[in-house]
Design an enzyme around this catalytic site. Structure first.
Site, PDB file in Angstrom:
ATOM      1  N   ASP A 129     -26.800  -4.519   0.317  1.00  0.00           N
ATOM      2  CA  ASP A 129     -27.868  -4.701  -0.667  1.00  0.00           C
ATOM      3  C   ASP A 129     -28.409  -3.362  -1.143  1.00  0.00           C
ATOM      4  O   ASP A 129     -28.970  -3.265  -2.241  1.00  0.00           O
ATOM      5  CB  ASP A 129     -28.988  -5.582  -0.115  1.00  0.00           C
ATOM      6  CG  ASP A 129     -29.561  -5.097   1.204  1.00  0.00           C
ATOM      7  OD1 ASP A 129     -28.920  -4.273   1.882  1.00  0.00           O
ATOM      8  OD2 ASP A 129     -30.665  -5.561   1.576  1.00  0.00           O
ATOM      9  N   ASN A 178     -35.492   0.717   3.264  1.00  0.00           N
ATOM     10  CA  ASN A 178     -35.832  -0.078   4.441  1.00  0.00           C
ATOM     11  C   ASN A 178     -36.125  -1.491   3.973  1.00  0.00           C
ATOM     12  O   ASN A 178     -37.025  -1.698   3.156  1.00  0.00           O
ATOM     13  CB  ASN A 178     -37.065   0.526   5.134  1.00  0.00           C
ATOM     14  CG  ASN A 178     -37.629  -0.382   6.219  1.00  0.00           C
ATOM     15  OD1 ASN A 178     -36.889  -1.109   6.874  1.00  0.00           O
ATOM     16  ND2 ASN A 178     -38.936  -0.331   6.397  1.00  0.00           N
ATOM     17  N   GLY A 179     -35.357  -2.470   4.468  1.00  0.00           N
ATOM     18  CA  GLY A 179     -35.670  -3.836   4.087  1.00  0.00           C
ATOM     19  C   GLY A 179     -34.444  -4.676   3.827  1.00  0.00           C
ATOM     20  O   GLY A 179     -33.333  -4.359   4.265  1.00  0.00           O
ATOM     21  N   GLU A 180     -34.662  -5.742   3.073  1.00  0.00           N
ATOM     22  CA  GLU A 180     -33.574  -6.647   2.714  1.00  0.00           C
ATOM     23  C   GLU A 180     -33.899  -7.314   1.388  1.00  0.00           C
ATOM     24  O   GLU A 180     -35.004  -7.854   1.211  1.00  0.00           O
ATOM     25  CB  GLU A 180     -33.386  -7.709   3.800  1.00  0.00           C
ATOM     26  CG  GLU A 180     -32.209  -8.622   3.560  1.00  0.00           C
ATOM     27  CD  GLU A 180     -31.969  -9.598   4.698  1.00  0.00           C
ATOM     28  OE1 GLU A 180     -31.094 -10.468   4.536  1.00  0.00           O
ATOM     29  OE2 GLU A 180     -32.658  -9.501   5.733  1.00  0.00           O
ATOM     30  N   CYS A 226     -35.579  -0.282   9.336  1.00  0.00           N
ATOM     31  CA  CYS A 226     -35.104   1.093   9.207  1.00  0.00           C
ATOM     32  C   CYS A 226     -36.307   2.009   8.960  1.00  0.00           C
ATOM     33  O   CYS A 226     -37.431   1.547   8.791  1.00  0.00           O
ATOM     34  CB  CYS A 226     -34.118   1.225   8.053  1.00  0.00           C
ATOM     35  SG  CYS A 226     -32.614   0.244   8.230  1.00  0.00           S
ATOM     36  N   ARG A 240     -31.295   4.268  10.531  1.00  0.00           N
ATOM     37  CA  ARG A 240     -30.762   2.956  10.176  1.00  0.00           C
ATOM     38  C   ARG A 240     -30.628   2.007  11.355  1.00  0.00           C
ATOM     39  O   ARG A 240     -30.125   2.379  12.419  1.00  0.00           O
ATOM     40  CB  ARG A 240     -29.381   3.124   9.522  1.00  0.00           C
ATOM     41  CG  ARG A 240     -28.804   1.807   9.028  1.00  0.00           C
ATOM     42  CD  ARG A 240     -27.419   1.988   8.453  1.00  0.00           C
ATOM     43  NE  ARG A 240     -26.913   0.715   7.929  1.00  0.00           N
ATOM     44  CZ  ARG A 240     -25.654   0.346   7.956  1.00  0.00           C
ATOM     45  NH1 ARG A 240     -24.744   1.150   8.464  1.00  0.00           N
ATOM     46  NH2 ARG A 240     -25.281  -0.818   7.455  1.00  0.00           N
ATOM     47  N   LEU A 241     -31.099   0.783  11.129  1.00  0.00           N
ATOM     48  CA  LEU A 241     -30.754  -0.344  11.962  1.00  0.00           C
ATOM     49  C   LEU A 241     -29.702  -1.131  11.197  1.00  0.00           C
ATOM     50  O   LEU A 241     -29.977  -1.674  10.126  1.00  0.00           O
ATOM     51  CB  LEU A 241     -31.976  -1.228  12.243  1.00  0.00           C
ATOM     52  CG  LEU A 241     -31.730  -2.503  13.054  1.00  0.00           C
ATOM     53  CD1 LEU A 241     -31.278  -2.160  14.470  1.00  0.00           C
ATOM     54  CD2 LEU A 241     -32.980  -3.376  13.084  1.00  0.00           C
TER      55      LEU A 241
END
Length: 218
Positions: free
Chosen positions: A100, A75-77, A2, A50-51
Site C-alpha cells: 500500500d 506508518n499505517g494501512e 511503524c 518497519r513492522l
C-alpha cells in the site's frame, strides 16, 4: 505499527547528519523491529522503522517512485489500496511491489495533495517531492497514527513520537505552561499542543506542506 522521522534544513546548502537521524530512528525501534531505512540527499533526511505486514520482502522504506524523485516514509494501512492500485494501473502507472506504500506514492503522482480524498485507512506519512522541493505530511481522519513536528534553528523536524524529536540536538526542551494547565484540567494535552513549547501534533484529518520555507497546515 511503524515509526517515521526526519528533518530538513531550510538552508539548502546544509546537509543533515546521519548520526542524528539514526538516533531518532533508534527511539522508534519498538514501533518497527523488522527493518530500518534511511534517505539523505541534499538538505533532506527521512528515516523509517518497519513492522512488516504487507509485501514482506519488497516493502522496504523509504520507498520511491520510478525515477527516485518522490520518497515516502509511512506508518499505517490503506484498506482500499488494491482498488486504488487497479485504478492507477489503468491510468498508466507501473508498480514494482504489492504494498500500500507504493499506492500512496503513485496516488500522489496522479492527484497531488488531493490523493488524501481517496484513502480509506489509518496512516501518517511524509512525502519528499524532490522536483517541487516540497515536504508533504498527512494524518488519517481519526488520528489513529501519531505525527509530531517542530521548527528549531532553521530546521523542520518530524517524527511519530515526541521522544524521537527530542533526540535532535537543536530541539529545546521547554515545558509549555499553557499545555501543562490543560493537562491538569483534562488529563491529556489537546491537539495541536504538546507538553513542550514549539513542538506540535499534526491534528487528525490534517495535512502539512513545507515549500520554500513556508509552512502550511490544513
Amino acid at each position: 505499527m511503524c515509526g517515521i522521522c526526519g528533518y530538513i534544513h531550510l538552508d539548502e546548502s546544509k546537509r543533515p547528519s546521519e548520526i542524528i537521524v539514526r538516533e531518532m530512528m533508534r527511539t522508534l525501534r519498538h514501533r518497527g523491529p523488522d527493518d530500518e531505512g534511511l534517505y539523505i540527499r541534499d538538505n533532506v533526511a527521512l528515516g523509517h522503522r518497519r513492522l512488516s505486514i504487507i509485501d514482506l520482502e519488497a516493502g522496504h522504506q523509504p520507498m520511491f517512485n520510478e525515477d527516485g524523485s518522490i520518497a515516502i516514509v509511512y506508518n499505517g494501512e490503506v484498506y482500499n489500496f488494491q482498488e486504488l492500485r487497479e485504478t492507477l494501473i489503468k491510468r498508466g502507472h507501473r508498480f514494482a511491489t504489492h504494498s500500500d506504500t507504493e499506492v500512496i506514492i503513485h496516488a500522489y503522482e496522479e492527484y497531488g495533495e488531493d490523493c488524501l480524498k481517496f484513502f480509506n485507512g489509518m496512516f501518517a506519512f511524509a512525502i519528499w517531492d524532490r522536483r517541487a522541493k516540497k515536504l508533504f505530511l498527512a494524518r488519517d481522519r481519526f488520528g489513529k497514527k501519531p505525527l509530531y513536528y517542530a521548527s528549531f534553528d532553521n530546521q523542520f523536524i518530524f517524527a511519530s513520537e515526541l521522544k524521537a524529536i527530542l533526540k535532535h540536538p537543536s530541539v529545546r526542551k521547554e515545558i509549555d505552561l499553557s499545555a501543562l494547565s490543560k493537562y491538569l484540567a483534562y488529563e491529556y494535552v489537546p491537539s495541536p499542543h504538546t507538553i513542550f513549547k514549539n513542538i506540535r501534533k499534526l491534528e487528525p484529518a490534517s495535512k502539512l506542506s513545507l515549500k520554500d520555507g513556508s509552512l502550511k497546515t490544513e
